[in-house]
Every structure is written in structure tokens, then in C-alpha cells.
Scaffold this active site. Structure first.
Site, PDB file in Angstrom:
ATOM      1  N   GLN A 135       1.069  -1.169  -0.174  1.00 41.63           N
ATOM      2  CA  GLN A 135      -0.012  -0.054   0.245  1.00 41.63           C
ATOM      3  C   GLN A 135       0.666   1.170  -0.517  1.00 41.63           C
ATOM      4  O   GLN A 135       1.898   0.882  -0.212  1.00 41.63           O
ATOM      5  CB  GLN A 135      -1.084  -0.280   0.675  1.00 41.63           C
ATOM      6  CG  GLN A 135      -0.164  -0.236   2.355  1.00 41.63           C
ATOM      7  CD  GLN A 135       0.075   1.434   3.019  1.00 41.63           C
ATOM      8  OE1 GLN A 135      -0.353   2.379   2.733  1.00 41.63           O
ATOM      9  NE2 GLN A 135       0.769   1.123   4.385  1.00 41.63           N
ATOM     10  N   HIS A 185       0.221  -3.350  -7.376  1.00 38.45           N
ATOM     11  CA  HIS A 185      -0.453  -3.570  -5.838  1.00 38.45           C
ATOM     12  C   HIS A 185      -0.606  -4.323  -5.257  1.00 38.45           C
ATOM     13  O   HIS A 185      -1.897  -3.513  -5.469  1.00 38.45           O
ATOM     14  CB  HIS A 185       1.346  -1.619  -5.244  1.00 38.45           C
ATOM     15  CG  HIS A 185      -0.440  -1.032  -5.070  1.00 38.45           C
ATOM     16  ND1 HIS A 185      -0.835  -0.717  -3.657  1.00 38.45           N
ATOM     17  CD2 HIS A 185      -0.910   0.034  -5.569  1.00 38.45           C
ATOM     18  CE1 HIS A 185      -2.218   0.221  -4.111  1.00 38.45           C
ATOM     19  NE2 HIS A 185      -1.935   0.264  -5.074  1.00 38.45           N
ATOM     20  N   CYS A 186      -1.171  -4.238  -3.916  1.00 38.84           N
ATOM     21  CA  CYS A 186      -1.939  -4.338  -2.940  1.00 38.84           C
ATOM     22  C   CYS A 186      -1.917  -3.964  -1.759  1.00 38.84           C
ATOM     23  O   CYS A 186      -1.324  -3.256  -1.574  1.00 38.84           O
ATOM     24  CB  CYS A 186      -2.546  -5.994  -2.865  1.00 38.84           C
ATOM     25  SG  CYS A 186      -0.580  -6.887  -1.968  1.00 38.84           S
ATOM     26  N   THR A 187      -2.327  -4.551  -0.540  1.00 42.46           N
ATOM     27  CA  THR A 187      -1.749  -3.687   0.611  1.00 42.46           C
ATOM     28  C   THR A 187      -0.371  -4.197   1.081  1.00 42.46           C
ATOM     29  O   THR A 187       0.583  -3.291   1.304  1.00 42.46           O
ATOM     30  CB  THR A 187      -2.609  -4.479   1.774  1.00 42.46           C
ATOM     31  OG1 THR A 187      -4.378  -3.920   1.198  1.00 42.46           O
ATOM     32  CG2 THR A 187      -2.190  -4.049   2.947  1.00 42.46           C
ATOM     33  N   THR A 227      -0.117  -9.149  -5.156  1.00 45.16           N
ATOM     34  CA  THR A 227       1.379  -8.427  -5.142  1.00 45.16           C
ATOM     35  C   THR A 227       2.086  -9.699  -6.271  1.00 45.16           C
ATOM     36  O   THR A 227       2.885  -9.678  -7.210  1.00 45.16           O
ATOM     37  CB  THR A 227       1.475  -7.132  -5.242  1.00 45.16           C
ATOM     38  OG1 THR A 227       0.279  -6.717  -5.459  1.00 45.16           O
ATOM     39  CG2 THR A 227       2.666  -7.099  -5.923  1.00 45.16           C
TER      40      THR A 227
END
Length: 281
Positions: free
Chosen positions: A68, A174-176, A182
Site C-alpha cells: 500500500q 500493488h495490494c496492501t 502482488t
């Protein structure tokens, strides 16, 4: 009591307890760095520099993976602007994005692609009290969950490839935590570019080195877990990504068949990707 595994755990991973560094101007850095020198970055890495099976190399400065970006500082945004990132594929769900928005400065925001959805946790459960979960149970559950990402995020992964084929790079995805959704996206991308699987696994495992550790005072769900179980949730294990590869290998045609039938990447598309994002032979 039941709690989600895999991505569910990552939605609330504490990203470190310390305050962010000064927001002064970023210092000069070498031309090519694997982990970007960001004060508020999380696992933000350049995929350049990896050798392919035919001796070419992934170009630096075009393909980025990250966690993130909510904690990026003004200096970080100034640095990212110098990279010329044109497109961001944000794999997070609606709740994640609203809870930790990425606040690009006015006039500097790249094209951001995301889907409004609620992450389905129904197939990602371990029974009982999290305090009783062992590291082995968590590893087994995470390993079983990873292949499901191929179906859950097929559309978003295919869109990422479409953007890359259109030349909309530099591109970041991206993710978290920048390791699960990802990690699978990076594995697919590097595979399409012809990077050896052993190298792809090494890149995947770098998240264990470059993610912020869980703070000692992490509460809630994390406080219930044993340290070993928490590490299995919060980190990466090659068994997780190996489970994805095993699923793809069973697909008709293996990786090439999967990329063609599921990602729309036939030989012409693969050739274009490699022409765009690899150095010349």
C-alpha cells in the site's frame, strides 16, 4: 471463532510502529536499485535487472511492485514523479482503498486502475480460536489459498497485461502488503517475460526481507496468534507460490497455455511484451 487467512490477514497487517522519517528532499541514489528509497514505502520494488532464459534482461525503471502507498511522504511522491510512473494497478478491494487511500499530489496522479469489490473470505477460514493455530496449520491454509488468487484476480491481472501491451509504462501494481495478490501478479509477469522460475521465487521471497516487521505491540487478531503462526501469515513461504505454479503447470499447455487462454497472451503478445520490457539480445 473463525478468522480469514491469507489476504484477509494482510488487510490489517500492522506496517511498523515507528514514525515516518523526515519529509525533506530525497537524497541521490544509484541509477538502479531493487528497493526504492522511500520514507513511507512498503515493499516497493523495481522488477528490473532479472536475466531471462535467452540471456536478455528485464529493463529497469518500467515495472514496479509494491504494498500500500498510503504512507508515502511528500518527498516520496517527488521521487516517484522522477520515475514517470504512468499507470498504477491497485488490486485492493473497496474497503482497503477507502481505509488507506493513496493521496497523489494534485496534477501528479498516474492513471489508477482498480475494481470496486469486497474480498470473499468464505473459502479462507481456519476453525477454532486463533490462539490455538499452529504454524503448520497456517502454512497449509495459506498454501491452499494461493491458487485461488488466479481465479479471483484473473480480470485484474489480464488488465495489467493489457496496459503493458499498450505501452502504458512505467507501471506499478500493488495490494496492501505487496506479497500475496502482488506476488502472484509478479510471478505471472516475470514468467511471461521469460525469467527462470528459480529467479521468480527469489523475487517473491524478498518480501520477507523488505516488509516492515510486525510491531511488538500489535493487537487484535495478531495478539492472539503465536509468534510462529503470525510470521506464517505476515510473511511469504515458497510453498505458497509453488502451489500457484503447480496449478498453472496442470493447465493444458502449462504456463504458455495458461498465459494464452487466461491472460490473452499468445505468441505475438508475448513477443511484444518482451520487445517492450527486455533489453535486446
Amino acid at each position: 471463532m473463525r478468522a480469514g487467512i491469507a489476504i484477509a490477514a494482510m488487510l490489517s497487517v500492522p506496517m511498523g510502529a515507528g514514525a515516518l522519517a523526515s519529509t525533506s528532499a530525497p537524497v541521490a541514489v544509484p541509477a538502479h536499485v531493487r528497493v526504492l528509497p522511500l520514507q513511507g514505502g512498503h515493499n516497493f520494488r523495481d522488477l528490473g535487472g532479472y536475466r531471462t532464459t535467452d540471456g536478455r534482461m528485464v529493463k529497469w525503471g518500467l515495472l514496479y511492485r509494491s504494498g500500500q502507498m498510503h504512507d508515502l511522504t511528500p518527498a516520496d511522491y517527488a521521487y516517484l514523479q522522477t520515475l514517470g510512473i504512468r499507470t498504477v494497478c491497485d488490486f485492493r478491494d473497496t474497503r482497503e482503498r477507502s481505509g488507506q487511500p493513496t493521496d497523489w499530489p494534485a496534477g501528479q496522479a498516474p492513471r489508477i486502475l482498480s475494481d470496486d469489490y469486497a474480498l470473499d473470505m468464505s473459502a479462507m477460514m481456519l476453525p477454532g480460536d486463533p490462539a490455538t493455530w499452529t504454524q503448520g496449520q497456517v502454512v497449509t491454509a495459506m498454501t491452499a489459498t494461493y491458487p485461488k488468487l488466479l481465479d479471483q484476480f484473473r480480470g485484474q491481472y489480464a488488465r495489467m497485461f493489457a496496459e503493458l501491451l499498450a505501452g502504458h509504462a512505467p507501471l506499478a501494481f500493488h495490494c496492501t502488503a505487496g506479497k500475496d495478490r502482488t506476488g502472484v501478479a509478479a510471478a505471472l509477469l516475470l514468467s511471461a517475460l521469460g525469467v527462470p522460475r528459480a529467479t521468480i521465487v527469489e523475487d517473491y521471497l524478498l518480501s520477507n526481507r523488505h516488509m516492515a516487521p510486525l510491531p511488538a505491540n500489535a493487537g487484535g487478531f495478531w495478539a492472539k496468534l503465536s509468534p510462529e503462526a503470525a510470521r506464517a501469515f505476515a510473511g511469504v513461504d515458497r510453498r505458497y507460490i509453488d502451489a500457484v505454479f503447480a496449478t498453472i503447470d496442470r493447465h493444458p499447455g502449462g504456463m504458455a497455455g495458461y498465459l494464452k487462454q487466461e491472460m490473452g497472451l499468445g505468441q505475438p503478445e508475448i513477443a511484444r511484451l518482451r520487445a517492450l520490457y527486455l533489453t535486446a539480445k
